[in-house]
Write a protein that holds these residues in place. Structure first.
Motif, mmCIF file in Angstrom:
data_model
loop_
_atom_site.group_PDB
_atom_site.id
_atom_site.type_symbol
_atom_site.label_atom_id
_atom_site.label_comp_id
_atom_site.label_asym_id
_atom_site.label_seq_id
_atom_site.Cartn_x
_atom_site.Cartn_y
_atom_site.Cartn_z
ATOM 1 N N TYR A 77 -85.052 3.383 9.378
ATOM 2 C CA TYR A 77 -84.309 2.536 8.446
ATOM 3 C C TYR A 77 -84.952 1.165 8.220
ATOM 4 N N ALA A 78 -85.875 0.781 9.068
ATOM 5 C CA ALA A 78 -86.360 -0.605 9.045
ATOM 6 C C ALA A 78 -87.852 -0.714 8.772
ATOM 7 N N GLY A 79 -88.395 0.255 8.060
ATOM 8 C CA GLY A 79 -89.809 0.166 7.712
ATOM 9 C C GLY A 79 -90.034 -0.692 6.482
ATOM 10 N N GLY A 80 -91.273 -0.939 6.156
ATOM 11 C CA GLY A 80 -91.602 -1.690 4.956
ATOM 12 C C GLY A 80 -91.342 -3.177 5.087
ATOM 13 N N GLU A 81 -91.136 -3.799 3.951
ATOM 14 C CA GLU A 81 -90.926 -5.239 3.903
ATOM 15 C C GLU A 81 -89.626 -5.558 3.174
ATOM 16 N N VAL A 82 -89.076 -6.714 3.477
ATOM 17 C CA VAL A 82 -87.926 -7.218 2.718
ATOM 18 C C VAL A 82 -88.394 -7.546 1.304
ATOM 19 N N ARG A 161 -80.002 -0.586 -7.178
ATOM 20 C CA ARG A 161 -80.656 0.097 -6.063
ATOM 21 C C ARG A 161 -79.863 1.344 -5.689
ATOM 22 N N ASN A 162 -80.518 2.220 -4.915
ATOM 23 C CA ASN A 162 -79.827 3.430 -4.465
ATOM 24 C C ASN A 162 -79.055 3.147 -3.178
ATOM 25 N N ASP A 163 -78.443 4.176 -2.617
ATOM 26 C CA ASP A 163 -77.592 3.999 -1.446
ATOM 27 C C ASP A 163 -78.340 4.185 -0.125
ATOM 28 N N ASN A 164 -79.649 4.361 -0.168
ATOM 29 C CA ASN A 164 -80.413 4.530 1.067
ATOM 30 C C ASN A 164 -80.523 3.199 1.798
ATOM 31 N N PHE A 165 -80.395 3.241 3.105
ATOM 32 C CA PHE A 165 -80.517 2.022 3.895
ATOM 33 C C PHE A 165 -81.986 1.689 4.129
ATOM 34 N N ASP A 166 -82.290 0.392 4.086
ATOM 35 C CA ASP A 166 -83.644 -0.058 4.378
ATOM 36 C C ASP A 166 -83.583 -1.460 4.969
ATOM 37 N N LEU A 167 -84.728 -2.091 5.119
ATOM 38 C CA LEU A 167 -84.816 -3.376 5.801
ATOM 39 C C LEU A 167 -83.992 -4.459 5.109
ATOM 40 N N ASN A 168 -83.827 -4.352 3.803
ATOM 41 C CA ASN A 168 -83.049 -5.357 3.066
ATOM 42 C C ASN A 168 -81.601 -5.442 3.552
ATOM 43 N N ASP A 169 -81.056 -4.316 3.986
ATOM 44 C CA ASP A 169 -79.662 -4.306 4.417
ATOM 45 C C ASP A 169 -79.439 -5.138 5.676
ATOM 46 N N PHE A 170 -80.479 -5.270 6.495
ATOM 47 C CA PHE A 170 -80.362 -6.083 7.703
ATOM 48 C C PHE A 170 -80.387 -7.580 7.393
ATOM 49 N N ILE A 171 -80.750 -7.905 6.177
ATOM 50 C CA ILE A 171 -80.697 -9.288 5.707
ATOM 51 C C ILE A 171 -79.387 -9.550 4.967
ATOM 52 N N ILE A 172 -78.999 -8.604 4.106
ATOM 53 C CA ILE A 172 -77.845 -8.799 3.227
ATOM 54 C C ILE A 172 -76.519 -8.695 3.972
ATOM 55 N N PHE A 173 -76.323 -7.587 4.690
ATOM 56 C CA PHE A 173 -75.001 -7.314 5.253
ATOM 57 C C PHE A 173 -74.527 -8.366 6.247
ATOM 58 N N PRO A 174 -75.362 -8.868 7.176
ATOM 59 C CA PRO A 174 -74.849 -9.890 8.097
ATOM 60 C C PRO A 174 -74.337 -11.144 7.393
ATOM 61 N N ILE A 175 -74.976 -11.513 6.284
ATOM 62 C CA ILE A 175 -74.509 -12.668 5.513
ATOM 63 C C ILE A 175 -73.144 -12.367 4.896
#
Length: 212
Positions: A77-82, A161-175
């Motif tokens: 779920y946490a590959g790639g870049e933000v 965006r689609n519903d797949n989880f990725d690294l961006n969600d670890f930035i967005i959701f906590p906020i």
């Protein structure tokens, strides 16, 4: 494994998210805000989250924990870049969000401020950055006006965006989870649906019931 956290902490939320998404068991331990000795013994300073790995070693830093757990099994779920857009959004909203949520955190029943000593430690710490929290609380309307255009940008970004989880969600959701404690803030249907979906997938609760 054991994960040492503060419940209100958005960086701790990042670490909690990956365990929920990966369905990996972890014992969550909430420390009191006044507890300096425990994290200092582990990593040499007062900072959370801290993961105690199965070998007994300690791993701090939220995204380091995310990447460590993400590599244990599939799916990843946490590959790639933000994305550049979300990186810019995070930088634009962080200070405003902190000013909105900080005076509200101490008014809740978070376990890290559940004793008089812990609450005093929290207030002393945040006062160094924000001064009198009662004054900061009165700035809510102005801060919400500052936040509004950034929430509109996020709404547009999420819509495309689609519903797949990725690294961006670890930035967005906590906020967004932190912002769910602000009673006067109304979320768009799109953003609210996103928050609910991620909360369900990760097992990290939102704070609407504690909103102030």
């Amino acid at each position: 494994m054991k994960l040492y956290i503060y419940d209100h902490c958005p960086f701790c939320v990042r670490a909690r998210m990956i365990f929920g998404l990966k369905k990996i068991a972890v014992e969550e331990i909430v420390l009191l805000d006044s507890d300096i000795d425990t994290p200092t013994r582990m990593i040499g300073r007062k900072m959370l989250p801290i993961l105690q790995k199965e070998d007994g070693n300690y791993l701090p830093e939220s995204m380091d924990i995310v990447h460590y757990i993400d590599k244990l099994n599939e799916p990843r779920y946490a590959g790639g870049e933000v994305s550049a857009e979300i990186d810019a959004w995070f930088k634009a909203v962080s200070k405003t969000v902190s000013k909105l949520v900080t005076p509200r955190f101490v008014e809740t029943d978070f376990p890290e401020v559940s004793t008089a000593e812990a609450k005093k430690a929290y207030l002393t710490r945040v006062a160094k950055s924000y001064g009198d929290l009662t004054v900061l609380y009165k700035e809510t309307h102005t801060l919400l006006i500052e936040l509004e255009p950034q929430m509109q940008l996020l709404d547009i970004w999420l819509e495309n965006r689609n519903d797949n989880f990725d690294l961006n969600d670890f930035i967005i959701f906590p906020i967004l989870r932190s912002l769910s404690i602000v009673d006067e803030l109304s979320f768009s249907t799109n953003v609210n649906n996103y928050m609910v979906r991620v909360a369900k997938a990760t097992g990290v609760n939102l704070l609407f019931e504690q909103a102030k």
